[in-house]
Design a protein around this motif. Structure first.
Motif, mmCIF file in Angstrom:
data_model
loop_
_atom_site.group_PDB
_atom_site.id
_atom_site.type_symbol
_atom_site.label_atom_id
_atom_site.label_comp_id
_atom_site.label_asym_id
_atom_site.label_seq_id
_atom_site.Cartn_x
_atom_site.Cartn_y
_atom_site.Cartn_z
ATOM 1 N N LEU A 91 -19.665 -3.348 1.027
ATOM 2 C CA LEU A 91 -20.253 -2.305 0.172
ATOM 3 C C LEU A 91 -20.579 -1.072 1.017
ATOM 4 N N CYS A 92 -19.978 -1.012 2.195
ATOM 5 C CA CYS A 92 -20.183 0.140 3.079
ATOM 6 C C CYS A 92 -18.845 0.853 3.272
ATOM 7 N N GLU A 93 -18.854 2.166 3.086
ATOM 8 C CA GLU A 93 -17.645 2.960 3.323
ATOM 9 C C GLU A 93 -17.975 4.069 4.311
ATOM 10 N N MET A 94 -16.927 4.593 4.953
ATOM 11 C CA MET A 94 -17.143 5.707 5.872
ATOM 12 C C MET A 94 -16.431 6.951 5.389
ATOM 13 N N ALA A 95 -17.109 8.095 5.530
ATOM 14 C CA ALA A 95 -16.474 9.381 5.253
ATOM 15 C C ALA A 95 -16.151 10.008 6.614
ATOM 16 N N ASN A 96 -14.894 10.362 6.791
ATOM 17 C CA ASN A 96 -14.442 10.823 8.100
ATOM 18 C C ASN A 96 -14.695 12.327 8.257
ATOM 19 N N LEU A 97 -15.874 12.672 8.769
ATOM 20 C CA LEU A 97 -16.213 14.090 8.915
ATOM 21 C C LEU A 97 -15.820 14.648 10.280
ATOM 22 N N ARG A 98 -15.461 13.772 11.209
ATOM 23 C CA ARG A 98 -15.198 14.265 12.552
ATOM 24 C C ARG A 98 -13.693 14.532 12.761
ATOM 25 N N GLU A 99 -12.906 13.479 12.835
ATOM 26 C CA GLU A 99 -11.472 13.651 13.098
ATOM 27 C C GLU A 99 -10.771 14.454 12.005
ATOM 28 N N HIS A 100 -11.223 14.249 10.739
ATOM 29 C CA HIS A 100 -10.508 14.892 9.644
ATOM 30 C C HIS A 100 -11.178 16.173 9.156
ATOM 31 N N CYS A 101 -12.264 16.591 9.809
ATOM 32 C CA CYS A 101 -12.924 17.808 9.339
ATOM 33 C C CYS A 101 -13.442 18.666 10.501
ATOM 34 N N SER A 102 -14.514 18.226 11.151
ATOM 35 C CA SER A 102 -15.158 19.130 12.110
ATOM 36 C C SER A 102 -14.266 19.462 13.309
ATOM 37 N N TRP A 103 -13.453 18.519 13.726
ATOM 38 C CA TRP A 103 -12.613 18.757 14.902
ATOM 39 C C TRP A 103 -11.361 19.584 14.603
ATOM 40 N N VAL A 104 -10.988 19.654 13.356
ATOM 41 C CA VAL A 104 -9.716 20.326 13.047
ATOM 42 C C VAL A 104 -9.886 21.644 12.295
ATOM 43 N N HIS A 105 -11.130 21.999 11.993
ATOM 44 C CA HIS A 105 -11.341 23.252 11.269
ATOM 45 C C HIS A 105 -12.358 24.130 11.992
ATOM 46 N N GLU A 106 -12.311 25.421 11.676
ATOM 47 C CA GLU A 106 -13.263 26.366 12.250
ATOM 48 C C GLU A 106 -14.602 26.227 11.524
ATOM 49 N N LYS A 107 -15.662 26.777 12.154
ATOM 50 C CA LYS A 107 -16.975 26.734 11.520
ATOM 51 C C LYS A 107 -17.037 27.780 10.420
ATOM 52 N N ASN A 108 -17.063 27.354 9.174
ATOM 53 C CA ASN A 108 -17.256 28.281 8.059
ATOM 54 C C ASN A 108 -17.641 27.521 6.793
ATOM 55 N N GLU A 109 -17.822 28.242 5.745
ATOM 56 C CA GLU A 109 -18.232 27.670 4.450
ATOM 57 C C GLU A 109 -17.257 26.601 3.976
ATOM 58 N N LEU A 110 -15.963 26.951 4.108
ATOM 59 C CA LEU A 110 -14.926 26.047 3.591
ATOM 60 C C LEU A 110 -14.981 24.684 4.266
#
Lengths: 667, 150
Positions: A91-110
């Motif tokens: 009943l535990c899931e992970m949301a991948n905010l590092r490899e699939h988001c913070s590391w591959v995108h610039e810092k902005n609203e989007l």
């Protein structure tokens, strides 16, 4: 009513540097069913995990989403933490905010928006997760080793020494494999038989090993820990209990003109034969294809001379059924034979032989008792040419790979020749010398520098006969591609190592994958070189690709450890992310219509047929049934099922549709 | 149209492309943030009706990606996906969905850079094509009519 807890991790600054974690937690906290949304610097740290454990109890959570790194990294960590906190780990899931988001995108609203979307998707998914229990399957603690070469012998001995039972299957009348045919071994030049035969005897005498020679695998059913293997014991035409191995029958057999397989066709053997003097078991078999009795219906001389009356002409093949927990495939390799090299005149000229034939010539127990004599007239060759890469690394011949062992054994052959024929000249044509391995390159240098073997870098274009000599025409690419012509008395081809005959059929019986050259495929080229993609089946030796003895032995020991690890448990625990057939309500009303298309696509034979019968045994309906032990959870059947009757735990139709809908819609 | 940010959904398998996308992250390669990934065990698990579901819910573009042929963790799932895709492509074409809105590719666990390329190339293409609403409108209209008829 779902009560979801969301934990947003900063991963130090890895996530928080580009994603506004506070905003993510705040936005997610407003979603329906989310009762807790919090952030923390390091979720995977001990305090981070404690935070989750305590929140589960405090907020009575029914689902957890950890928004941090890739689930491939820490899913087991957080599932374990949930379990410790009293929540079913599935009943535990992970949301991948590092490899699939913070590391591959610039810092902005989007980027923050995307992070919110990723978490939202997992929140919607986890609402539909179900509490799953790990699947437990029993383990039969008996291993089967297929193939009795050095790899199989090593694997069998190692497993047997851990205290587990081993069944060894060998299709020829004796174990020993190709290693028993070798004269001496590189890089030490110690006698092959001297180091091998004690191990062969150990296999035969080991209390934990049951040896079936002259036997082949007929079929393999079942799954890891629970294989049912049928083995065909070919008729040896002999009562093994009565036979003493005296060998009288083999000397009296009138049919003596059968090419001896062990001598690579360079000697003859009778129809009733022991493959070689040190064979294990040291008992003869009758080769029914060539035996006069089986051809003409009379002879039976062996039966008459046998002092213990052990010959059984009417003995049938026997099929035995064995319960096996793990299988080690160690079926070895073969080398390319005649007709494959018309340009080298192989098959036309008797004095062109392959590497294994040279091994027999150089072997003290070989047809010439270790004297290098050429096959045509028994003369000792004064000028000998070795051709490396005969077939290997030649895409035009269909073999693009390097056979790995030939560089070394060619150097060894040239050395052995020089040690036996001091005045003789040895030439080696090569493409590159590949001698990676402990003391290997030194060995090749010794052949060149101390034994004065003439290494010529270049390929041979043709070989033909002139005045009783074999004319070898090639080039020396280190001398501006100067043409080279050598008058040789004998030529030895280091022919390519190829998959053993029957490899493809065996792979299909074992349900393991194999490559285009019919070598068995490992589960991962680097990190799982011993496993196959079928759980419970392991590889050892040259059935995977051509290997030398040290590599084969290492891999065999590796596979033995894998088997021992498997057998250290009484029950196997497996991830319960498997397919399931919808069986809500009575089976007769299942939506499964029994088309069994799923059975056709399942790569693991995990789908079985279940008949729903009336009391008097009439079949009302056939339904698909998943064997949880076999299913690996790929979900191919789920996508294929026309009536949507199969679903996959962890990736159910409801879950993936919910993910898609959540991802694309406003919240 | 210059400020149009397409919504792209990626359906990827766990063993190759998901891991490849992880590698893109570990290698700190940048790509457009328009793409959002949904993880499947295998491309063989991907029911292509999901693609229609995504379009109906407003996706402008879709990426389907898995292991290269012969590299499937489950031996043959990617071959089944490929076969299904060939059939499905015809259906989508028949329905009037522009095939350029879907990218079908193989990205292995070692191809982090390729994943960034696939995403950027797809996002650029979809951005030029503009938003995709016709299928969504069609679905909504059908639902409305059905509701009215009831």
């Amino acid at each position: 009513m779902a009560r979801i807890g969301v934990f947003v991790c900063h991963c130090g600054e890895n996530i928080s540097a580009t994603v506004d974690c506070g905003k993510v937690a705040e936005t997610i906290g407003k979603l329906k069913h989310v009762v807790l949304s919090t952030e923390y610097k390091y979720m995977c740290s001990d305090p981070g995990q404690t935070l989750i454990k305590e929140a589960i109890k405090e907020h009575n959570l029914t689902g957890v989403v950890v928004s941090a790194c890739s689930p491939r990294m820490h899913e087991p960590t957080f599932r374990k933490a949930c379990a410790e906190g009293g929540l079913n780990p599935y009943l535990c899931e992970m949301a991948n905010l590092r490899e699939h988001c913070s590391w591959v995108h610039e810092k902005n609203e989007l980027t923050t928006e995307k992070a919110i979307d990723i978490v939202r998707t997992q929140v919607e998914k986890v609402k539909l997760n179900s509490a799953l229990q790990p699947i437990k399957v029993p383990v039969t603690k008996t291993a089967m080793v297929i193939g009795g070469g050095i790899a199989g012998i090593q694997a069998a001995l190692d497993i047997a020494n851990t205290g587990h039972k081993v069944v060894m299957i060998e299709r020829s009348p004796s174990i020993g494999g190709h290693m028993s045919q070798l004269s001496e071994t590189f890089p030490t030049l110690d006698c092959s038989q001297c180091i091998l035969t004690p191990r062969m005897v150990e296999v035969a005498q080991h209390p934990n090993i049951t040896l079936y020679t002259y036997a082949e695998v007929e079929s393999v059913e079942g799954f890891i820990g629970n294989f049912t293997v049928k083995v065909r014991k070919k008729a040896k035409s002999l009562d093994e209990k009565l036979c003493t191995g005296c060998g009288l029958c083999t000397t009296k057999c009138p049919q003596k003109k059968i090419p001896n397989e062990f001598e690579q066709g360079m000697g003859m053997r009778p129809a009733i034969y022991i493959p070689f003097p040190q064979a294990v078991p040291n008992r003869p078999v009758i080769d029914r294809e060539h035996c006069t009795y089986y051809i003409k219906g009379k002879c039976k001389i062996c039966e008459i001379v046998c002092p213990t009356k052990a010959i059984r002409f009417d003995q049938p093949d026997e099929i035995i059924e064995l319960q096996i927990g793990a299988i080690v495939a160690a079926t070895g390799f073969d080398i390319k034979h005649a007709d494959f090299f018309p340009e080298y005149g192989y098959g036309r000229y008797k004095d062109i032989i392959d590497g294994l034939q040279f091994e027999r010539l150089a072997s003290a127990s070989g047809p010439t008792s270790g004297v290098i004599k050429r096959p045509s007239d028994g003369q000792i060759p004064k000028n000998i040419v070795f051709i490396a890469c005969a077939g290997s690394r030649d895409p035009a011949k269909g073999i693009a790979y390097c056979s790995k062992i030939c560089c070394m054994y060619t150097a060894k052959h040239a050395m052995l020749y020089k040690h036996k024929v001091h005045e003789g000249k040895a030439h080696v044509f090569y493409m590159d010398i590949r001698s990676g391995g402990k003391n290997y390159d030194e060995f090749v240098r010794r052949a060149i520098e101390e034994d004065h073997v003439n290494y010529i870098r270049g390929r041979v274009s043709t070989i033909y006969e002139r005045n009783g000599k074999l004319i070898v025409k090639g080039v020396d690419t280190l001398l501006s591609s100067m043409p080279v012509e050598i008058e040789a008395d004998m030529v030895v081809l280091a022919t390519a190592g190829v998959a053993n005959s029957g490899a493809e059929e065996l792979a299909q019986k074992l349900h393991i994958s194999y490559d285009s050259h019919k070598f068995f495929a490992e589960a991962h080229p680097k990190l799982k070189p011993v496993e196959t993609n079928t759980a419970g089946i392991f590889l050892a030796g040259a059935c995977q690709n051509p290997k030398d003895i040290p590599d084969s032995v290492s891999q065999a020991s590796g596979s033995a450890v894998k088997v021992a690890a498997l057998f250290s448990q009484n029950e196997l625990t497996r991830e319960p992310l498997v397919a399931v057939v919808n069986r809500m309500g009575p089976p007769l009303h299942s939506t499964c219509v029994g088309c069994f298309l799923c059975q056709a696509v399942c790569p693991y034979q995990a789908i079985e047929r279940e008949d729903i019968k009336t009391r008097d045994g009439k079949v009302l309906k056939s339904l698909a049934k998943i064997n949880e032990g076999l299913c690996q959870g790929c979900g191919t059947c789920v996508a294929l099922c026309r009536s949507k009757s199969i679903d996959l735990h962890g990736y159910s139709n409801n879950q993936v549709y919910a993910e898609v809908v959540a991802l694309l819609n406003e919240y | 149209m210059s400020d149009f940010e397409p919504k792209v959904v990626a359906f990827v398998c766990n063993w190759c492309t998901y891991a490849g996308a992880d590698l893109t992250g570990t290698s700190r390669l940048k790509y457009a943030s328009n793409v959002k990934i949904i993880r499947f065990p295998c491309t063989g698990r991907i029911d292509f009706m999901l693609l229609l579901k995504a379009f109906a819910n407003g996706a402008d573009g879709i990426i389907v990606s898995g292991c290269h042929p012969n590299d499937c963790h489950y031996t043959s799932g990617n071959f089944h996906a490929k076969r299904r895709w060939i059939m499905f492509k015809e259906l989508m074409d028949f329905m009037g969905i522009d095939m350029n809105r879907v990218t079908f590719s193989w990205v292995s666990a070692a191809e982090g850079a390729k994943w960034a390329e696939v995403v950027n190339e797809t996002v650029t293409r979809i951005r030029e094509m503009g938003p995709y609403v016709s299928y969504k409108e069609l679905v909504n209209k059908t639902i409305e009519e059905e509701v009215k008829n009831e």
